[in-house]
Design an enzyme around this catalytic site. Structure first.
Site, PDB file in Angstrom:
ATOM      1  N   HIS A 127      37.484  51.217  31.574  1.00 46.54           N
ATOM      2  CA  HIS A 127      37.694  52.054  32.119  1.00 46.54           C
ATOM      3  C   HIS A 127      38.761  52.567  33.650  1.00 46.54           C
ATOM      4  CE1 HIS A 127      36.164  48.712  34.465  1.00 46.54           C
ATOM      5  NE2 HIS A 127      35.642  49.556  35.752  1.00 46.54           N
TER       6      HIS A 127
HETATM    7  C1  UD1 Z   1      35.270  52.755  39.395  1.00 50.42           C
HETATM    8  C2  UD1 Z   1      36.494  51.843  40.253  1.00 50.42           C
HETATM    9  C3  UD1 Z   1      36.887  51.250  39.625  1.00 50.42           C
HETATM   10  C4  UD1 Z   1      35.904  50.086  38.912  1.00 50.42           C
HETATM   11  C5  UD1 Z   1      34.515  51.106  38.490  1.00 50.42           C
HETATM   12  C6  UD1 Z   1      33.400  50.282  38.080  1.00 50.42           C
HETATM   13  C7  UD1 Z   1      37.866  52.908  41.907  1.00 50.42           C
HETATM   14  C8  UD1 Z   1      39.033  53.325  42.636  1.00 50.42           C
HETATM   15  N1  UD1 Z   1      37.588  52.731  40.716  1.00 50.42           N
HETATM   16  O1  UD1 Z   1      36.384  53.068  38.123  1.00 50.42           O
HETATM   17  O2  UD1 Z   1      37.461  49.812  40.956  1.00 50.42           O
HETATM   18  O3  UD1 Z   1      36.040  49.315  38.433  1.00 50.42           O
HETATM   19  O4  UD1 Z   1      34.532  52.047  39.197  1.00 50.42           O
HETATM   20  O5  UD1 Z   1      33.081  50.564  36.871  1.00 50.42           O
HETATM   21  O6  UD1 Z   1      37.209  52.769  43.366  1.00 50.42           O
HETATM   22  N2  UD1 Z   1      32.576  59.714  36.410  1.00 50.42           N
HETATM   23  C9  UD1 Z   1      31.269  60.306  35.936  1.00 50.42           C
HETATM   24  N3  UD1 Z   1      30.039  59.806  36.310  1.00 50.42           N
HETATM   25  C10 UD1 Z   1      29.972  59.213  38.013  1.00 50.42           C
HETATM   26  C11 UD1 Z   1      31.261  58.784  38.090  1.00 50.42           C
HETATM   27  C12 UD1 Z   1      32.675  58.899  37.520  1.00 50.42           C
HETATM   28  O7  UD1 Z   1      31.445  60.853  35.076  1.00 50.42           O
HETATM   29  O8  UD1 Z   1      28.728  58.606  37.801  1.00 50.42           O
HETATM   30  C13 UD1 Z   1      33.473  60.177  35.600  1.00 50.42           C
HETATM   31  C14 UD1 Z   1      33.941  61.397  36.848  1.00 50.42           C
HETATM   32  O9  UD1 Z   1      34.849  61.791  35.974  1.00 50.42           O
HETATM   33  C15 UD1 Z   1      35.029  60.386  37.655  1.00 50.42           C
HETATM   34  C16 UD1 Z   1      35.483  59.641  36.245  1.00 50.42           C
HETATM   35  O10 UD1 Z   1      34.665  59.151  35.749  1.00 50.42           O
HETATM   36  O11 UD1 Z   1      36.349  60.639  37.971  1.00 50.42           O
HETATM   37  C17 UD1 Z   1      36.071  58.034  36.986  1.00 50.42           C
HETATM   38  O12 UD1 Z   1      35.137  57.724  38.422  1.00 50.42           O
HETATM   39  P1  UD1 Z   1      35.904  56.667  39.286  1.00 50.42           P
HETATM   40  O13 UD1 Z   1      34.404  56.395  39.794  1.00 50.42           O
HETATM   41  O14 UD1 Z   1      36.414  57.297  40.233  1.00 50.42           O
HETATM   42  O15 UD1 Z   1      36.283  55.470  38.875  1.00 50.42           O
HETATM   43  P2  UD1 Z   1      35.875  54.341  38.304  1.00 50.42           P
HETATM   44  O16 UD1 Z   1      37.068  54.514  36.358  1.00 50.42           O
HETATM   45  O17 UD1 Z   1      34.297  54.975  37.644  1.00 50.42           O
HETATM   46  N1  UDP Z   2      28.313  46.760  32.355  1.00 51.07           N
HETATM   47  C1  UDP Z   2      27.255  47.379  31.765  1.00 51.07           C
HETATM   48  N2  UDP Z   2      27.378  48.022  31.145  1.00 51.07           N
HETATM   49  C2  UDP Z   2      28.021  48.801  30.650  1.00 51.07           C
HETATM   50  C3  UDP Z   2      29.341  47.814  31.247  1.00 51.07           C
HETATM   51  C4  UDP Z   2      29.473  46.997  32.000  1.00 51.07           C
HETATM   52  O1  UDP Z   2      26.349  47.273  32.600  1.00 51.07           O
HETATM   53  O2  UDP Z   2      28.093  49.683  29.577  1.00 51.07           O
HETATM   54  C5  UDP Z   2      27.624  45.726  33.755  1.00 51.07           C
HETATM   55  C6  UDP Z   2      28.729  44.527  33.586  1.00 51.07           C
HETATM   56  O3  UDP Z   2      27.915  43.670  32.330  1.00 51.07           O
HETATM   57  C7  UDP Z   2      29.305  43.897  34.719  1.00 51.07           C
HETATM   58  C8  UDP Z   2      29.987  45.261  35.255  1.00 51.07           C
HETATM   59  O4  UDP Z   2      28.997  46.548  34.950  1.00 51.07           O
HETATM   60  O5  UDP Z   2      28.141  43.236  35.203  1.00 51.07           O
HETATM   61  C9  UDP Z   2      31.286  44.990  34.939  1.00 51.07           C
HETATM   62  O6  UDP Z   2      31.346  46.372  35.786  1.00 51.07           O
HETATM   63  P1  UDP Z   2      32.411  47.781  35.407  1.00 51.07           P
HETATM   64  O7  UDP Z   2      33.955  47.218  33.937  1.00 51.07           O
HETATM   65  O8  UDP Z   2      32.586  48.540  35.471  1.00 51.07           O
HETATM   66  O9  UDP Z   2      33.873  47.580  36.613  1.00 51.07           O
HETATM   67  P2  UDP Z   2      35.020  46.298  37.363  1.00 51.07           P
HETATM   68  O10 UDP Z   2      34.503  44.665  37.232  1.00 51.07           O
HETATM   69  O11 UDP Z   2      35.778  46.690  36.363  1.00 51.07           O
HETATM   70  O12 UDP Z   2      34.908  46.813  38.420  1.00 51.07           O
END
Ligand code: UD1
Ligand code: UDP
Length: 359
Positions: free
Chosen positions: A202
């Site tokens: 992601h």
């Molecule tokens: C965010 C964090 C990342 C973290 C991750 C955990 C930032 C910059 N990034 O990344 O550090 O590892 O969360 O999972 O803060 N979207 C949906 N549904 C949702 C949320 C997001 O469809 O409920 C889609 C939207 O198109 C959005 C994209 O995902 O633009 C990215 O979402 P965003 O929260 O900006 O970043 P993540 O990749 O989720």
């Molecule tokens: N996780 C989850 N479901 C998923 C993928 C990840 O519950 O489909 C959990 C995973 O066990 C971990 C956390 O989400 O505890 C990690 O989050 P993510 O990878 O979104 O973010 P990051 O740690 O990179 O910020």
């Protein structure tokens, strides 16, 4: 004492769950949800599964550019923190929600605690690196998950308020692994214990439409069945690149899963391929070899011990080499504490002086 936790993303709901339980004994705990993650499978499911009380405040910042999203959180959080008048504000990890919570608390002169302080990839191209550096600088209480994190802060001249407490995700893993083991997700997905790879992707650098041919090549290079709970951002990029069909042919794609089903899949995986921070660490905790689809990691100890390998990004050749040379090293020290990080953080928070208003 009143403590406000600012959360907004999947891993933050997971990290806040054990802290909410530990803080309940020492403080009035108020939860603020920024709305960065809003889909049920990225948000509500974690409240339901991990016993986290519903948020007291919802900012509904939603998705957007870094500036737009962070700005919406800043303007939403300021009146909430002003009205709540907490003694301590806690932020978690390294997302835009962390950054916004830290900046608002610091500008209001509220005592700020950063959970998962001191991690560094030393790559400022990662938005998370910028977020965590800023949060660490403006925090008063810095809760480090590892000795490496303490060393990183020391190298930056940050030695005040540094507490080596271990990692709250160890607490969650210990509490919920038994429930995860009861999940039927392997049977539903027709997976053999020990016979498959678990994939998550992601990270911003790995989710542009231009990166999707490389992602598909990685999936096609996996030498065993693969299951890929896919983040909506990654699914969207595959669709935009016209490559969703090829990804589905190479791996079993599922929606993002709840913590229990995801942990069940991790516990029985032969290997995990990921660009997640938390998943690298959980793979180590559960003794699952990890291949990290990035060129840096914050969890460097797992690499030094041989449990984790970097591929340098979405590189199918490097992933294939790592898969061919999978090892399960003998050494498995408790790098991230013993599962009492939340209790230790609650102890430090409870000892903090009460705020006087106006601050
Ligand atoms: C965010 C964090 C990342 C973290 C991750 C955990 C930032 C910059 N990034 O990344 O550090 O590892 O969360 O999972 O803060 N979207 C949906 N549904 C949702 C949320 C997001 O469809 O409920 C889609 C939207 O198109 C959005 C994209 O995902 O633009 C990215 O979402 P965003 O929260 O900006 O970043 P993540 O990749 O989720
Ligand atoms: N996780 C989850 N479901 C998923 C993928 C990840 O519950 O489909 C959990 C995973 O066990 C971990 C956390 O989400 O505890 C990690 O989050 P993510 O990878 O979104 O973010 P990051 O740690 O990179 O910020």
């Amino acid at each position: 004492m009143k403590v406000v936790s600012v959360v907004g993303n999947r891993p933050q709901f997971i990290k806040a769950a054990p802290l909410a339980a530990a803080l309940a004994a020492v403080a009035d705990h108020v939860l603020v949800h920024t709305g960065q993650h809003y889909d049920a499978e990225l948000s509500q499911i974690f409240f339901d599964e991990l016993g986290l009380a519903p948020p007291d405040h919802e900012i509904e910042a939603g998705s957007g550019s870094h500036a737009g999203q962070t700005a919406a959180m800043l303007t939403g959080l300021e009146p909430v923190l002003t009205a709540e008048r907490p003694d301590v504000v806690l932020v978690y990890g390294d997302t835009n929600s962390t950054l916004a919570g830290a900046l608002v608390a610091a500008k209001l002169r509220l005592r700020l605690g950063h959970v998962e302080s001191g991690l560094r990839s030393f790559d400022r191209a990662m938005p998370e690196e910028v977020n965590r550096v800023v949060a660490d600088v403006v925090s008063d209480l810095r809760f480090c998950p590892s000795e490496t994190a303490v060393r990183n802060l020391t190298a930056e001249g940050i030695t005040d308020g540094v507490h080596l407490v271990g990692d709250v995700m160890v607490d969650v893993a210990r509490t919920f692994a038994p429930a995860a083991r009861r999940s039927d997700v392997l049977e539903r997905l027709d997976l053999e214990p020990g016979g498959y790879a678990l994939v998550t992707v992601h990270r911003q650098s790995n989710t542009s439409p231009e990166a999707m041919p490389a992602l598909v090549a990685v999936l096609e290079a996996i030498d065993r069945p693969a299951v890929f709970p896919i983040h909506p951002r990654t699914r969207g990029a595959l669709e935009a690149a016209g490559l969703l069909g090829r990804a589905e042919a190479a791996a079993t794609l599922t929606p993002p899963l709840g913590y229990l089903e995801f942990t069940a899949l991790l516990l029985s995986a032969a290997v995990c391929l990921t660009d997640s921070g938390g998943v690298q660490k959980e793979a180590y905790l559960h003794r699952v070899p990890c291949i990290t689809l990035r060129d840096t990691s914050e969890w460097v100890e797992t690499i030094e011990l041989g449990w984790n390998r970097l591929t340098g990004g979405l590189d199918a050749t490097a992933a294939a080499v790592a898969l061919a040379g999978l090892v399960r090293p003998d050494a498995h020290p408790p790098l991230y504490g013993d599962g009492d990080a939340s209790a230790r953080i609650a102890e430090v928070v409870a000892a903090a002086p009460l705020a006087s208003w106006p601050p």
